[in-house]
Each structure stands twice: as structure tokens, then as C-alpha cells.
Scaffold this active site. Structure first.
Site, PDB file in Angstrom:
ATOM      1  CD1 TRP A  20       5.818   3.932  -3.270  1.00 18.44           C
ATOM      2  CD2 TRP A  20       4.041   2.578  -3.133  1.00 18.44           C
ATOM      3  NE1 TRP A  20       4.992   4.255  -4.314  1.00 18.44           N
ATOM      4  CE2 TRP A  20       3.880   3.421  -4.262  1.00 18.44           C
ATOM      5  CE3 TRP A  20       3.046   1.650  -2.854  1.00 18.44           C
ATOM      6  CZ2 TRP A  20       2.787   3.364  -5.111  1.00 18.44           C
ATOM      7  CZ3 TRP A  20       1.948   1.582  -3.692  1.00 18.44           C
ATOM      8  CH2 TRP A  20       1.823   2.431  -4.799  1.00 18.44           C
ATOM      9  CB  ILE A  21       3.555  -0.151   3.278  1.00 17.64           C
ATOM     10  CG1 ILE A  21       3.312   1.199   3.963  1.00 17.64           C
ATOM     11  CG2 ILE A  21       3.716  -1.241   4.311  1.00 17.64           C
ATOM     12  CD1 ILE A  21       1.979   1.299   4.669  1.00 17.64           C
TER      13      ILE A  21
ATOM     14  CB  ALA B  46      -0.918   0.000   1.225  1.00 18.20           C
ATOM     15  CG  HIS B  47       1.639   5.696  -1.487  1.00 15.22           C
ATOM     16  ND1 HIS B  47       1.203   6.915  -1.038  1.00 15.22           N
ATOM     17  CD2 HIS B  47       2.916   5.885  -1.915  1.00 15.22           C
ATOM     18  CE1 HIS B  47       2.156   7.815  -1.194  1.00 15.22           C
ATOM     19  NE2 HIS B  47       3.209   7.216  -1.726  1.00 15.22           N
TER      20      HIS B  47
ATOM     21  N   GLY C  90       1.271   7.566   4.310  1.00 15.79           N
ATOM     22  CA  GLY C  90       1.698   8.944   4.451  1.00 15.79           C
ATOM     23  C   GLY C  90       3.205   9.106   4.372  1.00 15.79           C
TER      24      GLY C  90
ATOM     25  CG  ASP D 142      -4.663   8.049  13.068  1.00 10.26           C
ATOM     26  OD1 ASP D 142      -5.805   8.554  13.136  1.00 10.26           O
ATOM     27  OD2 ASP D 142      -4.101   7.792  11.999  1.00 10.26           O
TER      28      ASP D 142
ATOM     29  CE  LYS E 208       3.793   3.575   8.131  1.00  9.88           C
ATOM     30  NZ  LYS E 208       2.668   3.566   9.062  1.00  9.88           N
TER      31      LYS E 208
END
Length: 824
Positions: A208-209, A202-203, A205, A330, A225
Site C-alpha cells: 500500500w501507498i 493506492a496499492h 507492487g 519504467d 511507500k
């Protein structure tokens, strides 16, 4: 509401409208952002900086983390005190019944009950998929999700212009900060000589991860990450040092941080830092929620019991972080994944130390507490995010990022709130605008959420899973086990042969009025605050009589709030209401008493008000305690009693039902429910409540006796009474076998036989047609002659058991009056 082209943008301050971008995607024609809830009802979690500039999820993608810059200044941290003050209610009477309507859908089936849900509910397992299936085939970031990563900028970057596609790499035209949406790592790259990259997941903040394989440790799956701002060795060293504490966290509900490594980017020559994390396969709460669809294609909210199960697990994880002086900041549907029967927090990017007032603050609009910009994050703001997540999961929460960003919808419009009042009250307290009035800790909120879950499960299935309360002791005594008494005039009326049926019926059993002072002392007693200096001293006085207790309390080593509250109760037990009121006033006047446990002060205010006849004030006090502790049965029982005394029978019945359904240990609720149901004409419901008192209870016999009387009390002459008469007779015979003493057995028999005689003399309405031998009732034929013989027999037996001569003479005279005329 369904979002469609032409609808105004949801974002505050934006004058744009949503237009179809093709392929079914909607976005604003001004801010270029997608709606919070799409046309098909999918959830999204648009994160923002605390200044509210740019929704970070639109740039963060699936990871959803957002970095709020320090543009709001360096917030000062104000943690809540050791105890949360009880919110005062603003109503003029006992709160409405709340839990009305049908129950929610039954618990999901699938796995056996395990860890998830505290063993109270069954949550469908989510198997761990093959990690290869999570890798993106074409890792791209849509143009509408491309924003400058500099915290104080957030401008749109990489957008199409003049018919040309947007650049995936370049510099922000607003601040000049470089941006790149091209993966830095490619399949096969070896990071730190140990982690072989498989592909992009995934992308987020921070870029990319990646999914990778740890070749040095049993080829385990890991996630890489990026760290923020690690373009040189000095910045990397600082970033690693700041986040090193994450590797010390080991908890079953928190993703494990294995390592912090650096990697030289051959294309740029920069030294990039990465967090190496445990790979958690499964589904996020966001995906689980979005996968549930109605026949119309809308999102179907999760069952409330399943959401509560997730909330309890999340609170356990947050509690572990709080014990380490860390804040998560969060929590939301994106950041928790269910794998098998376990929930894990997966994104540790927003975690910060409680004393950190300089680092960027992470949060998401719709989940983040409103005071963050001014006061900074706290334990209370973490708990706020859990409550908001529960709301998002359990109903179609339209507008949770704008109209209701800092509030909850009116319960009148939300079915789950109307059905489960305790759940609603839990969310209200956890999201109170004043964070000092929220739950004091994750443990306290989890305890109350578990109590709410127990209630929900009981309401849905009838299955009880009670547990001892940490706040209240057990029920001391039942408010009223008699339920009703018998008019003394019944015997003389029945004894007059040929008396009018109306006169005979007038002498039936009637309800006993409640004694408010007795009721107040029967309610559960709050446990002594263990932090009180006299806690040990008071523990040794638990069984001391009230008259002896007051002198004993004067020998206490020191004065304290709990000492005064114990003296207050002793005054109530001796009937000295004014002295109890004076003690309460002295306790309420001391700030130390408030800090030590404000809710105990409010509870005792309710007791004093109830004992002194101020029922409205008592109801308000108990309602405030219910607000504070929605998972506790005691305040609901107190509210039920107040409602009954105030004549609000529907409200009383609802609260009695809540308590009794969830825990059969509160027998007062069974008798109370029977009283108000009888008053409402629901004779069958009253009998059902009384006959549900378990045999293990010391009040089982009293409840069965009351059930017999409930079947027969104040029955009109035209009632079809045969079935109830036979059921009452069977119960009397059963009670005799159960050990009921002869005196009470015969007294109950006279009530059954007397009611039967009334029924026969009034015409035997409802009796089966035809002749033949009449049926038997307690060994007596069900006709006038047989019943009179039966009554004579019972009264003569009661006369032999009587202790006083006057009573014996009266019982013999009754027996003679009932005896039918014979030749002998």
C-alpha cells in the site's frame, strides 16, 4: 476493437476468453486478467516481468510498478555509442508525401503558454486537488489483482474458493511466501515519530501507498511507500543503502525523495522500511487520456501537440537521471502526473544505476524495449518507453501489449501518422529494434521532438516558432530566385500588328530548369562536429574561397573526417565531381569517421550524388537523414529538391510545404513550392507562396517579381486575366516604391503590358461589359492603343539605360514596332 465476452484472451499463450464478471468488469476465464483496453476504451498498463509471466499491473493496482526478477540471468549492459548510425531507407524513390489530410484539432485552450510544451503550445492546466479527496474510502485489492509478491513466483493468491471469498492474508500455495493485502498503516498512525498517516492512496507492487502529513516540517503533505524485503533490520539497512541515491535527485520534473524511515509493525513485530516522497497532486497521463471521450463514449486520443509537450518534459527528467548515471526503466502513462502546467515523474521504484547488473529489472509490456531481457536496460531503452507512451497517447493503439508490443502499426491505418510524417519518423527511430540506431541521448530526442512540435504547431495554426538548428547552418543561398525567364521571341510576335492570338500567347514566360549541382551547393551545410580535432582550425576557414581553401586545408595540424568533408565540399564547389567522390569513398571507408558522425557522411553522400546527377541515390541518402533527425528542416528541403528533379511533383510540393510552413527562413522552399504548384496548374498557390516571403528577407524583391510573372506566365488566350493584370500592375508600382531599380522595374512593366496586349488582342475575356473609359494599367489605358504607347515608353526607357550599343538599338527597334500608327 471492443472487448466483449467470448473474445480470446490477449495474453500470449493463454487459451482463455473474456467473460463478464458482473458490474461491467471483464476478465479472462483462465488467467483471470482484465483486457488491456476495456470495452469503453480505457487505457491500462499491465506490467510484466521480463520473462513475461504475470502482468504486474494486475497485482500492482494504480501504482503500476512491477518487479522483474533475475530469472533471465544477470543481463550485461551495452550502452549505445556516441553517435547513432543513420538508418538506411529501402525505397526506390523519394518517400511519399506523408503529411496529407486535414490537420488535427487545434491546440487546447485554457492556460497561458508556460513551461509545459517549451512555450509552443497551450496545455490545459490541472489544478492540485485537496489531498483528502485522493484517499480511498475502502482500501481493498480486488481478487483478480492479488498475486504472490515473490519475484520468481507471481502465482494467483487470495482467490475465492467454494463460494467463500478469498483471504486477504495468508501464504502462497505455490511457494509458501506470505502475502497480505491489508494496509499495515492506519489513519492516525505516527511513522518515525514524524509522519502522521491520513489514509491509503493506492496499492502498488510493494504494498500500500499512504498519504501522510509531515508534522516536523510545516505539516507538508507526503507519501509513504514501502521498501522491498525489509522484514528485518539487516534487510532494511541494505534496502535503504541501495536506494539512498534517490534522495540526491532534485529536479522540477521528478518527484522529490525526502527520507527513508523504518516503522515497527505492532501486529507482526517486523521492522518495515518506507520511502518518504513529495506528494504530487494532479492527474496522471493515464487519467488525462482516459478522461477524453468521444460522443460514442470511446477514448479520444490526445492532440499530438499536447502529447509532444508531455514528451519533451519527460525527456528533460530522464536526461537529468542519465546525467547522474541512473536509468528510469519504467516510464509509461501511469508514472507521470501533470500538476498545474508541470509534468512530474512520480514512481522512482524502478530507478537503477547504469552499472547495476544484479538488481531486479522493472518494466511494462507495451512500453518496455524488446532487448531488456537479453541486454538489460540502457539510455536507449528509456527513450524507447517515451516513444511508446507518445504512441499510446496520440491514437487508439489497439494491441500495443501483444500484436504491436514491439512495433508500430502501418501509417496507412493511423491518421496522426499520415498527417504528421515527422512525428511518425521520430517514433520509428526511437523504437528501432536495434537500440544502437535509436537516439543517442534524451537531449537529442528532446531536440528533435521539439522540432517536430514546431512543425505541428505551424501546420495547425500557421504560427511559426523557428529556432536555430544544432546540426545544420542556415540556408546559404536560394536554389533559384528567378523562377522563370522570358522568351526572346515575345517582342517580335507582339510587334506584328494583327498577329494571331495563339502566336502571341506562345511567347509567355516559362519555368527555368534546375541545375542539380547548383542545388546541391545551395542546401544547408552541416555544422562541424565540435569533437573533431580540426574543429577550431576549420572555423577559421569559413569565408575562404573554394580555390584557396584546398591549399589551406593541407596545412591542417592533423587529418580528420571533418577535414576531408570540407575538402569534399570544396571539390564540389570547383566542379570536380570525381575528386569529391574519391574523398567521400575515403571517408566512408574509415570506421573512425562513422563513429564521429555517420549522418554527416550520409548527408555528403547525398550532396555528391545530387551534384553528379544520381538523383535516386541522393534522395535515399537525404531520406535516411530525415529518418535520423525528423525535427530538422534541412533533409526535408533536400528531399523536396530531389523529388522535383525526379518529376515527383506531389511529393516535392508536400516537403516544400512542410519546410516553408514551419520556417520562412528557408526561402528556397517558397520558390520550390511555387515552381511545383505552377507545374501542377495551381497559379494562385504559387503566388501565395511567393508573396509570403517576408520583407526582412534579402530575397523579398525577387520573390515579388517572380509572383508577378507567376500570375501571367503561359496564360491561354481565353483566360479571364483582368484581375491578375491589375494585381500584377499594383505589385510593380509597389516594388518601385520599395526601391526596385529602374531597369528591372521597366522590364517587369513590359511583361505586364505585353500580357495585357495579348489579352486585349485575343478578345479581352472576362472584361466587365459596357462602354466608357477603359481602366488604367501602369499609367496606360487598357486598350490596344494605350498598351502600345505604354510598351513603347518602357522600351525607350530601357534603351536609355542599356550599357551596350547593340542592346540599345534592339530596344529602340522594339519600341518602334510597338508604337501605334499616328498622324505625327
Amino acid at each position: 476493437m471492443a472487448v466483449h465476452g467470448g473474445v480470446r484472451c490477449q495474453r500470449p499463450g493463454c487459451a482463455g476468453r473474456y467473460d463478464d464478471a458482473g458490474g461491467g468488469e471483464l476478465y479472462c476465464d483462465v488467467c483471470r486478467l482484465a483486457p488491456v483496453v476495456s470495452a469503453d476504451g480505457l487505457l491500462s498498463s499491465p506490467a510484466t516481468e521480463i520473462t513475461g509471466r504475470v502482468p504486474e499491473d494486475e497485482r500492482a493496482g494504480r501504482d503500476g510498478s512491477s518487479s522483474a526478477s533475475g530469472s533471465a540471468g544477470e543481463p550485461t549492459r551495452q550502452m549505445p555509442g556516441p553517435a547513432v548510425p543513420v538508418p538506411e531507407r529501402r525505397t526506390d524513390s523519394v518517400a511519399g508525401s506523408g503529411a496529407s489530410g486535414s490537420a488535427a484539432s487545434s491546440g487546447p485552450s485554457g492556460s497561458a503558454r508556460g513551461r509545459l510544451g517549451a512555450g509552443l503550445v497551450t496545455v490545459p492546466q490541472v489544478p492540485r486537488p485537496d489531498p483528502h479527496t485522493a484517499v480511498l474510502e475502502r482500501p481493498e485489492v480486488p481478487e483478480r489483482k492479488r498475486f504472490c509478491s515473490r519475484g520468481d513466483c507471481g502465482a494467483a493468491v487470495g482467490r475465492a474458493q467454494g463460494g467463500r471469498p478469498g483471504r486477504t492474508e495468508g501464504f502462497c500455495t505455490k511457494c509458501g511466501h506470505p502475502y497480505s493485502f491489508v494496509p499495515k498503516l492506519r489513519p492516525g498512525d505516527m511513522v518515525h515519530g514524524q509522519y502522521e498517516v491520513v489514509g491509503c492512496l493506492a496499492h502498488g507492487g510493494l504494498g500500500w501507498i499512504y498519504l501522510a502529513v509531515d508534522r516536523a516540517v510545516a505539516d507538508r503533505w507526503v507519501v509513504l511507500k514501502g521498501l522491498l524485503d525489509t522484514g528485518d533490520e539487516e534487510a532494511l539497512a541494505v534496502a535503504v543503502s541501495e536506494r539512498r541515491f534517490l534522495a540526491e535527485i532534485e529536479h522540477a520534473n521528478i518527484v522529490r525523495i525526502y527520507n527513508f524511515v523504518e516503522h515497527l509493525d505492532p501486529s507482526t513485530g517486523s521492522l518495515d522500511g518506507y520511502i518518504v516522497m513529495e506528494y504530487v497532486g494532479g492527474k496522471s497521463l493515464k487519467d488525462i487520456a482516459n478522461d477524453r471521450r468521444t460522443p460514442q463514449g470511446r477514448r479520444d486520443p490526445l492532440p499530438v501537440e499536447q502529447a509532444c509537450a508531455y514528451g519533451i518534459e519527460a525527456l528533460e527528467a530522464l536526461g537529468e537521471l542519465h546525467r547522474r548515471n541512473l536509468l528510469y526503466c519504467d516510464f509509461k502513462v501511469d508514472n507521470a502526473i501533470q500538476q498545474h502546467d508541470q509534468l512530474k515523474l512520480i514512481d522512482m521504484g524502478a530507478v537503477r544505476r547504469m552499472d547495476d547488473i544484479r538488481s531486479p529489472i522493472y518494466g511494462t509490456i507495451g512500453y518496455q524495449a524488446p532487448e531488456i531481457a537479453e541486454l538489460g536496460p540502457s539510455v536507449a531503452s528509456d527513450l524507447y518507453t517515451v516513444a511508446r507512451t507518445l504512441a499510446v497517447l496520440t491514437f487508439d493503439f489497439q494491441g500495443y501489449t501483444n500484436v504491436f508490443a514491439d512495433s508500430l502499426p502501418d501509417p496507412e491505418h493511423i491518421e496522426v501518422f499520415r498527417t504528421y510524417e515527422s512525428f511518425y519518423r521520430l517514433l520509428v527511430r526511437a523504437t528501432d529494434p536495434d537500440r544502437s540506431r535509436r537516439f543517442a541521448s534524451a537531449e537529442e530526442m528532446a531536440e528533435q521532438l521539439t522540432g517536430v512540435l514546431r512543425e505541428v504547431v505551424a501546420l495547425q495554426s500557421g504560427e511559426q516558432r523557428p529556432a536555430p538548428s544544432q546540426l545544420f547552418g542556415p540556408e546559404l543561398r536560394v536554389v533559384d530566385t528567378e523562377l522563370m525567364t522570358v522568351e526572346e521571341g515575345a517582342g517580335s510576335l507582339l510587334g506584328a500588328r494583327g498577329a494571331a492570338p495563339e502566336a502571341v500567347a506562345a511567347g509567355g514566360p516559362v519555368l527555368r530548369p534546375l541545375d542539380a549541382a547548383r542545388v546541391a551547393l545551395a542546401l544547408p551545410v552541416p555544422r562541424v562536429d565540435p569533437a573533431d580535432p580540426n574543429a577550431g582550425f576549420l572555423a577559421g576557414l569559413m569565408t575562404v574561397a573554394p580555390a584557396e581553401l584546398l591549399p589551406a586545408l593541407r596545412s591542417a595540424p592533423a587529418d580528420s573526417p571533418e577535414l576531408r568533408l570540407r575538402a569534399l565540399r570544396a571539390r564540389l564547389e570547383t566542379g570536380d565531381g570525381p575528386a569529391a567522390q574519391a574523398l567521400l569513398s575515403s571517408v566512408e571507408a574509415e570506421p573512425a569517421a562513422r563513429a564521429a558522425g555517420d549522418w554527416r557522411r550520409v548527408w555528403n553522400r547525398g550532396l555528391v550524388s545530387l551534384a553528379c546527377g544520381d538523383r535516386e541515390s541522393a534522395a535515399l541518402a537525404f531520406d535516411a537523414v530525415y529518418d535520423a533527425f525528423p525535427g530538422e528542416p534541412a533533409p526535408k528541403l533536400a528531399l523536396a529538391v530531389c523529388a522535383e528533379l525526379l518529376g515527383q511533383l506531389e511529393t516535392a510540393a508536400e516537403y516544400y510545404r512542410l519546410v516553408w510552413t514551419a520556417d520562412h527562413g528557408f526561402v528556397s522552399a517558397a520558390f520550390g513550392l511555387a515552381r511545383v504548384r505552377l507545374a501542377a496548374g495551381d497559379r494562385g498557390g504559387a503566388v501565395e507562396a511567393l508573396e509570403a516571403v517576408p520583407e526582412a528577407s534579402i530575397h523579398h524583391t525577387a520573390a515579388r517579381i517572380a509572383a508577378v510573372r507567376a500570375r501571367l506566365r503561359q496564360r491561354p488566350p481565353h483566360d479571364a486575366l483582368l484581375d491578375d493584370l491589375q494585381a500584377a500592375a499594383r505589385e510593380v508600382a509597389r516594388l518601385a516604391e520599395f526601391g526596385l531599380d529602374a531597369g528591372r522595374r521597366e522590364q517587369l512593366a513590359t511583361e505586364v503590358l505585353g500580357s495585357a496586349l495579348d489579352w486585349v488582342l485575343s478578345g479581352s475575356h472576362g472584361a466587365p461589359p459596357g462602354g466608357g473609359r477603359p481602366p488604367s494599367l501602369l499609367g496606360s489605358a487598357l486598350d490596344e492603343r494605350g498598351l502600345r504607347f505604354g510598351l513603347e515608353r518602357s522600351y525607350r526607357l530601357l534603351a536609355r539605360l542599356a550599357q551596350r550599343g547593340e542592346e540599345r538599338i534592339e530596344l529602340v527597334e522594339r519600341a518602334n514596332r510597338f508604337r501605334p500608327r499616328t498622324w505625327v
